[in-house]
Motif scaffolding. Structure first.
Motif, PDB file in Angstrom:
ATOM      1  N   LEU A 440      75.608  46.043  47.202  1.00 11.55           N
ATOM      2  CA  LEU A 440      75.444  44.697  47.750  1.00 11.55           C
ATOM      3  C   LEU A 440      75.367  43.610  46.692  1.00 11.55           C
ATOM      4  O   LEU A 440      75.536  42.433  47.008  1.00 11.55           O
ATOM      5  CB  LEU A 440      74.158  44.638  48.602  1.00 11.55           C
ATOM      6  CG  LEU A 440      74.037  45.670  49.735  1.00 11.55           C
ATOM      7  CD1 LEU A 440      72.721  45.484  50.463  1.00 11.55           C
ATOM      8  CD2 LEU A 440      75.199  45.555  50.704  1.00 11.55           C
ATOM      9  N   GLU A 441      75.133  43.987  45.430  1.00  6.71           N
ATOM     10  CA  GLU A 441      74.836  42.977  44.407  1.00  6.71           C
ATOM     11  C   GLU A 441      75.953  41.955  44.239  1.00  6.71           C
ATOM     12  O   GLU A 441      75.698  40.765  44.073  1.00  6.71           O
ATOM     13  CB  GLU A 441      74.558  43.666  43.068  1.00  6.71           C
ATOM     14  CG  GLU A 441      74.170  42.681  41.976  1.00  6.71           C
ATOM     15  CD  GLU A 441      73.877  43.391  40.669  1.00  6.71           C
ATOM     16  OE1 GLU A 441      73.138  42.837  39.858  1.00  6.71           O
ATOM     17  OE2 GLU A 441      74.395  44.503  40.464  1.00  6.71           O
ATOM     18  N   ASP A 442      77.201  42.405  44.267  1.00  4.34           N
ATOM     19  CA  ASP A 442      78.328  41.502  44.023  1.00  4.34           C
ATOM     20  C   ASP A 442      78.755  40.727  45.261  1.00  4.34           C
ATOM     21  O   ASP A 442      79.604  39.844  45.174  1.00  4.34           O
ATOM     22  CB  ASP A 442      79.536  42.294  43.498  1.00  4.34           C
ATOM     23  CG  ASP A 442      79.398  42.598  42.018  1.00  4.34           C
ATOM     24  OD1 ASP A 442      78.525  41.990  41.374  1.00  4.34           O
ATOM     25  OD2 ASP A 442      80.155  43.441  41.507  1.00  4.34           O
ATOM     26  N   VAL A 463      69.465  48.725  55.077  1.00  2.43           N
ATOM     27  CA  VAL A 463      70.584  49.003  55.981  1.00  2.43           C
ATOM     28  C   VAL A 463      71.534  50.046  55.407  1.00  2.43           C
ATOM     29  O   VAL A 463      72.419  50.521  56.110  1.00  2.43           O
ATOM     30  CB  VAL A 463      71.384  47.704  56.276  1.00  2.43           C
ATOM     31  CG1 VAL A 463      70.536  46.714  57.047  1.00  2.43           C
ATOM     32  CG2 VAL A 463      71.939  47.078  54.994  1.00  2.43           C
ATOM     33  N   MET A 464      71.357  50.429  54.136  1.00  4.82           N
ATOM     34  CA  MET A 464      72.277  51.384  53.512  1.00  4.82           C
ATOM     35  C   MET A 464      71.720  52.797  53.644  1.00  4.82           C
ATOM     36  O   MET A 464      70.626  53.082  53.170  1.00  4.82           O
ATOM     37  CB  MET A 464      72.481  51.043  52.033  1.00  4.82           C
ATOM     38  CG  MET A 464      73.185  49.730  51.823  1.00  4.82           C
ATOM     39  SD  MET A 464      73.449  49.391  50.074  1.00  4.82           S
ATOM     40  CE  MET A 464      71.753  49.246  49.500  1.00  4.82           C
ATOM     41  N   PRO A 465      72.448  53.683  54.301  1.00 11.24           N
ATOM     42  CA  PRO A 465      71.913  55.032  54.545  1.00 11.24           C
ATOM     43  C   PRO A 465      71.874  55.894  53.285  1.00 11.24           C
ATOM     44  O   PRO A 465      72.812  55.921  52.499  1.00 11.24           O
ATOM     45  CB  PRO A 465      72.891  55.613  55.579  1.00 11.24           C
ATOM     46  CG  PRO A 465      74.161  54.851  55.372  1.00 11.24           C
ATOM     47  CD  PRO A 465      73.774  53.487  54.915  1.00 11.24           C
ATOM     48  N   LEU A 466      70.770  56.577  53.102  1.00 15.86           N
ATOM     49  CA  LEU A 466      70.626  57.617  52.088  1.00 15.86           C
ATOM     50  C   LEU A 466      70.341  58.909  52.837  1.00 15.86           C
ATOM     51  O   LEU A 466      69.423  58.969  53.664  1.00 15.86           O
ATOM     52  CB  LEU A 466      69.486  57.278  51.130  1.00 15.86           C
ATOM     53  CG  LEU A 466      69.153  58.340  50.073  1.00 15.86           C
ATOM     54  CD1 LEU A 466      70.312  58.501  49.096  1.00 15.86           C
ATOM     55  CD2 LEU A 466      67.875  57.974  49.331  1.00 15.86           C
ATOM     56  N   ASP A 569      68.481  47.173  48.766  1.00 13.53           N
ATOM     57  CA  ASP A 569      69.469  46.936  47.720  1.00 13.53           C
ATOM     58  C   ASP A 569      68.799  47.141  46.363  1.00 13.53           C
ATOM     59  O   ASP A 569      68.216  46.216  45.796  1.00 13.53           O
ATOM     60  CB  ASP A 569      70.016  45.514  47.843  1.00 13.53           C
ATOM     61  CG  ASP A 569      71.073  45.226  46.785  1.00 13.53           C
ATOM     62  OD1 ASP A 569      71.699  46.192  46.302  1.00 13.53           O
ATOM     63  OD2 ASP A 569      71.265  44.046  46.443  1.00 13.53           O
ATOM     64  N   VAL A 570      68.860  48.374  45.863  1.00 14.23           N
ATOM     65  CA  VAL A 570      68.218  48.688  44.592  1.00 14.23           C
ATOM     66  C   VAL A 570      69.293  48.924  43.532  1.00 14.23           C
ATOM     67  O   VAL A 570      70.427  49.298  43.839  1.00 14.23           O
ATOM     68  CB  VAL A 570      67.318  49.928  44.706  1.00 14.23           C
ATOM     69  CG1 VAL A 570      66.196  49.672  45.691  1.00 14.23           C
ATOM     70  CG2 VAL A 570      68.119  51.162  45.113  1.00 14.23           C
ATOM     71  N   GLY A 571      68.927  48.702  42.281  1.00 20.57           N
ATOM     72  CA  GLY A 571      69.834  48.930  41.180  1.00 20.57           C
ATOM     73  C   GLY A 571      69.806  50.374  40.718  1.00 20.57           C
ATOM     74  O   GLY A 571      69.103  51.228  41.276  1.00 20.57           O
TER      75      GLY A 571
END
Length: 804
Positions: A440-442, A463-466, A569-571
């Motif tokens: 999501l960062e960009d 919202v991003m599935p792991l 949204d993690v780096g």
């Protein structure tokens, strides 16, 4: 003989082009039409790019997971944080909205407060059934108030699935058909059906609806890429044409150049379609790149043509000399630029291979187009008049050239100190660079869909599935109570990680079955005991099979299970920390001799892919340096000259890396391109300068200082012109809404500016300081190729012309 061959070759090329003008024009037109027919084969990417090879272990695990459970990111979420939704009018409107959405073929089913069902126990016969949570299709305000209270206090099964555990926010989940989730149909549904319906609901009822989920994010993100292609091309054309016109003050010359690069852009799209490649965030940059890189070719050719016209006024001779005398220089500069891109072909990343292939092919194509179109078009026009040649006598650039010469002549020590100081500071900055693999960062942060992502991160923790992928190694192993308890222990650990949401798995269904068995009492929402399981689990299994809950989290054999959590949204650093925390816990809870447990999911793949690309960056940059050094070794036949030439081109890369560190710009899929691209382009200036320098040495009887200053004055202006075009051309990418593209444009522009100053100040200073070991006939052997033709070649040219 090599010089004569080189000159004779390009002289033959010039005659071939000018004597076959009509044929070449027809060939260009036919090729353009044929490539235009391939545009229909261009495919737009509907999912995140796979940054690693298909046979990479991480990819193999993910593919195995998809075979068992299908696409994991198939949820579109509609969130509302407004208590007014639980009023009769607005709740009924929300019900109609979700019912309408559920009827689209792209939607498998919808889970919403409006159609929520709860598990009930019946005694005659003994059974569980899913019954509507709101029996009345048109509930009044009292019924809705009771339902709202029950939802948030008595239905933990739906926590973080329908309602937020942090507030009174509710969401509806649209399960997109897994066969259509990564196709064009998804895009049509989101843009033409879903968004208009949401907008209509918001306008009519005054309730803000937040929309997110990976299918939705992918759709709007890819649409932004498509929209920006046109903006980039238009902006690149406008900027480069304005700069070109400022230099030449000729509408005719500007239009000819724009025609050339526009055909190059058409060819670029055609090559993408011909190779059946996807339009990704990288390949979308190629058309404007062709414009930015093609304009310097036009500057060299048109400037040389006008110089020849001013010198002797013979148009035919001028056009022939344009090709014969500038052909080598433009070929080698385009070849080195293409080499910088071509090194990506040698990586194992499909994304980079496709980008490198298309870019290198089209850079060479724009060279050929420039070399043919400009002389041919000018051959049909009247020679330029005096007003077109005025720019050749401009004095405004003289101040810059004089300043460079003064610095090199009198302040070499200051140049060295500055270079060493910048090198030291930049190395410090390099060590602060971070790697970022965030999907999501960009993405454009000022868009509504990105703000909605932040909303769901705040309310539902991501919202991003792991995915946690569990292999029990035996049929029906998932439904064993021991396995369910192990899954629950792992879920408790996941829930304690702030960046991850409360997990979803089959354990929820088992807990809900026990709660239903005890007449819906929320305190019994827990795994059944071994005694309770014998009665409860068969009911739960049969029930879930009809609703699809079991198939979503357990495969048909009962051997494989998944635990789904949604991440913020993690780096890369945070993701590595989460992995380091989870892996020992997973190994402790699930013995390796009885279970195979892996972490997977698209977000994790993107993180791993970024690390993989960073390693490829070092390889591709090293290959670029070796390849270009090899070309220069072949051209100049001097190992010492190679070392001297690399210094002013590597220093700007190190400075840029330092700037990235100090400004907090991370290494990521977009910014890793900066170094190879900038190196391939900046070395062009070095080639021009050293070629002219060697020529001046022969003219001035190997007198070092006179040769260096003459080369500096001669090449300084053209290097300044092309650097300005490239600087502002790449700056066009800074208008992008994508953070990575902005960083790419800014960093390449800055690197090329550093490279220009380095080649005009540091390179001549090194040549002067090392004159005894560098500038002698033994070191500077006869070159394999003359990049710039000697004046003596003009005599040979005229003699050859007479013989013809």
């Amino acid at each position: 003989m090599q010089k004569i061959f080189s000159f004779g070759f390009w002289n033959s090329v010039a005659r071939l082009i000018l004597r076959n003008r009509i044929t070449i024009i027809i060939l260009i037109v036919v090729t353009t039409i044929l490539l235009a027919t391939q545009w229909k084969n261009m495919r737009f990417s509907y999912t995140e790019a796979n940054l690693m090879p298909d046979d990479h272990p991480v990819n193999l695990i993910y593919q195995d997971f998809l075979e068992k459970f299908g696409e994991e990111g198939n949820l579109i979420l509609l969130g509302v944080k407004d208590s007014a939704l639980f009023t009769p009018e607005k709740f009924e409107a929300w019900t109609k909205l979700t019912d309408t959405l559920s009827k689209f073929p792209e939607v498998d089913h919808v889970i919403s407060p409006a159609n929520l069902e709860e598990l009930k126990k019946f005694d005659d016969p003994k059974r569980f059934e899913m019954v509507p949570a709101i029996p009345d299709k048109h509930p009044d305000s009292t019924e809705l108030k009771n339902f709202e209270n029950k939802l948030f206090t008595q239905m933990p099964f739906y926590e973080n699935l329908v309602y937020s555990s942090h507030s009174n926010t509710i969401q509806s989940a649209l399960y997109i058909n897994k066969d259509l989730v990564n196709t064009k149909e998804r895009k049509i549904f989101v843009l033409e059906e879903l968004n208009p319906l949401i907008k209509q609901f918001e306008d009519k009822y005054g309730i803000d609806v937040h929309v997110s989920g990976m299918p939705y994010i992918r759709t709007l993100n890819s649409q932004n890429i498509i929209d920006e292609i046109g903006i980039f091309i238009l902006a690149a054309l406008v900027v480069t044409s304005l700069i070109f016109f400022f230099f030449f003050r000729s509408v005719r010359a500007t239009l000819i150049s724009m025609l050339t690069v526009c055909i190059g852009v058409m060819w670029a799209f055609g090559v993408i379609g011909l190779l059946n490649y996807e339009i990704t965030i990288l390949t979308a940059l190629i058309p404007p790149l062709i414009i930015v890189i093609g304009i310097p070719n036009c500057i060299f050719l048109i400037n040389k043509y006008q110089q020849e016209i001013q010198k002797h006024g013979n148009q035919a001779k001028s056009l022939q000399r344009v090709i014969a005398k500038v052909g080598n220089a433009t070929l080698m500069t385009n070849l080195t630029t293409a080499s910088g891109f071509a090194t990506f072909i040698l990586t194992d990343s499909k994304l980079l291979r496709e980008f490198g292939t298309v870019a290198s092919i089209n850079i060479l194509a724009i060279f050929l187009l420039s070399l043919m179109i400009i002389p041919i078009v000018y051959s049909y026009l009247k020679p330029p008049g005096q007003r077109h040649l005025k720019h050749l006598n401009k004095r405004w650039i003289g101040g810059f050239v004089n300043w460079m010469e003064k610095m090199v002549r009198n302040h070499r020590i200051a140049i060295y100190i500055t270079a060493v100081g910048l090198l030291a500071i930049s190395i410090i900055g390099m060590y602060t660079i971070k790697v970022s693999g965030s999907i999501l960062e960009d993405m454009p942060h000022d868009t509504q869909f990105f703000k909605d992502i932040q909303f769901f991160e705040d309310e539902f923790e991501g919202v991003m599935p792991l995915e946690i992928y569990i292999d029990t190694k035996r049929p029906k192993g998932v439904m064993k109570l021991s396995t369910l308890k192990r899954m629950e222990r792992l879920e408790d650990i996941i829930q304690d990680i702030p960046e991850l949401s409360k997990p979803l798995s089959v354990t929820r269904l088992a807990k809900y079955a026990k709660q239903a068995y005890y007449n819906g009492n929320a305190k019994y929402y827990q795994l059944p005991t071994s005694q309770e399981q014998n009665f409860i689990m068969p009911y739960a299994k049969n029930l879930s099979s009809s609703k699809g809950m079991m198939q979503a989290y357990v495969d048909s054999t009962g051997r494989y299970a998944r635990i789904t959590t949604f991440m913020q949204d993690v780096g890369t650093d945070e993701m590595e920390r989460i992995e380091e925390h989870l892996k020992p816990q997973i190994n402790k809870i699930f013995p390796e001799d009885r279970y195979d447990v892996s972490m997977t999911g698209k977000a994790l793949l993107f993180q791993k892919g970024t690390d993989y690309l960073v390693r490829n960056l070092i390889i591709s940059l090293g290959l670029a340096i070796l390849l270009i050094a090899g070309l220069m070794a072949w051209m100049f036949r001097s190992f010492r000259m190679i070392l001297i030439s690399l210094v002013p081109n590597l220093l700007p890369l190190i400075i840029t890396a330092g700037v990235m560190g100090f400004l907090g710009v991370p290494i990521k899929p977009s910014t890793i391109l900066v170094f190879s691209i900038a190196f391939g382009i900046s070395v062009d200036d070095t080639i021009h300068f050293l070629a002219k320098y060697r020529q001046e040495l022969q003219v001035h009887d190997w007198k070092i200082k006179r040769s260096v200053y003459a080369a500096l004055r001669e090449t300084g202006v053209s290097m300044f012109y092309t650097s300005i075009v490239l600087f502002f051309g790449f700056s066009v990418f800074m208008i992008s809404s994508f953070g990575g593209t902005v960083a790419l444009g800014g960093l390449v522009s800055a690197t090329l500016l550093f490279a220009m100053l380095s080649n005009l100040l540091l390179l001549p200073s090194l040549l002067l300081s090392l004159e005894k070991s560098i500038a002698n006939k033994k070191v500077l052997k006869e070159p394999a190729m003359n990049i710039i033709e000697d004046e003596n070649d003009e005599v040979e040219e005229e003699e050859n012309s007479k013989n013809d």
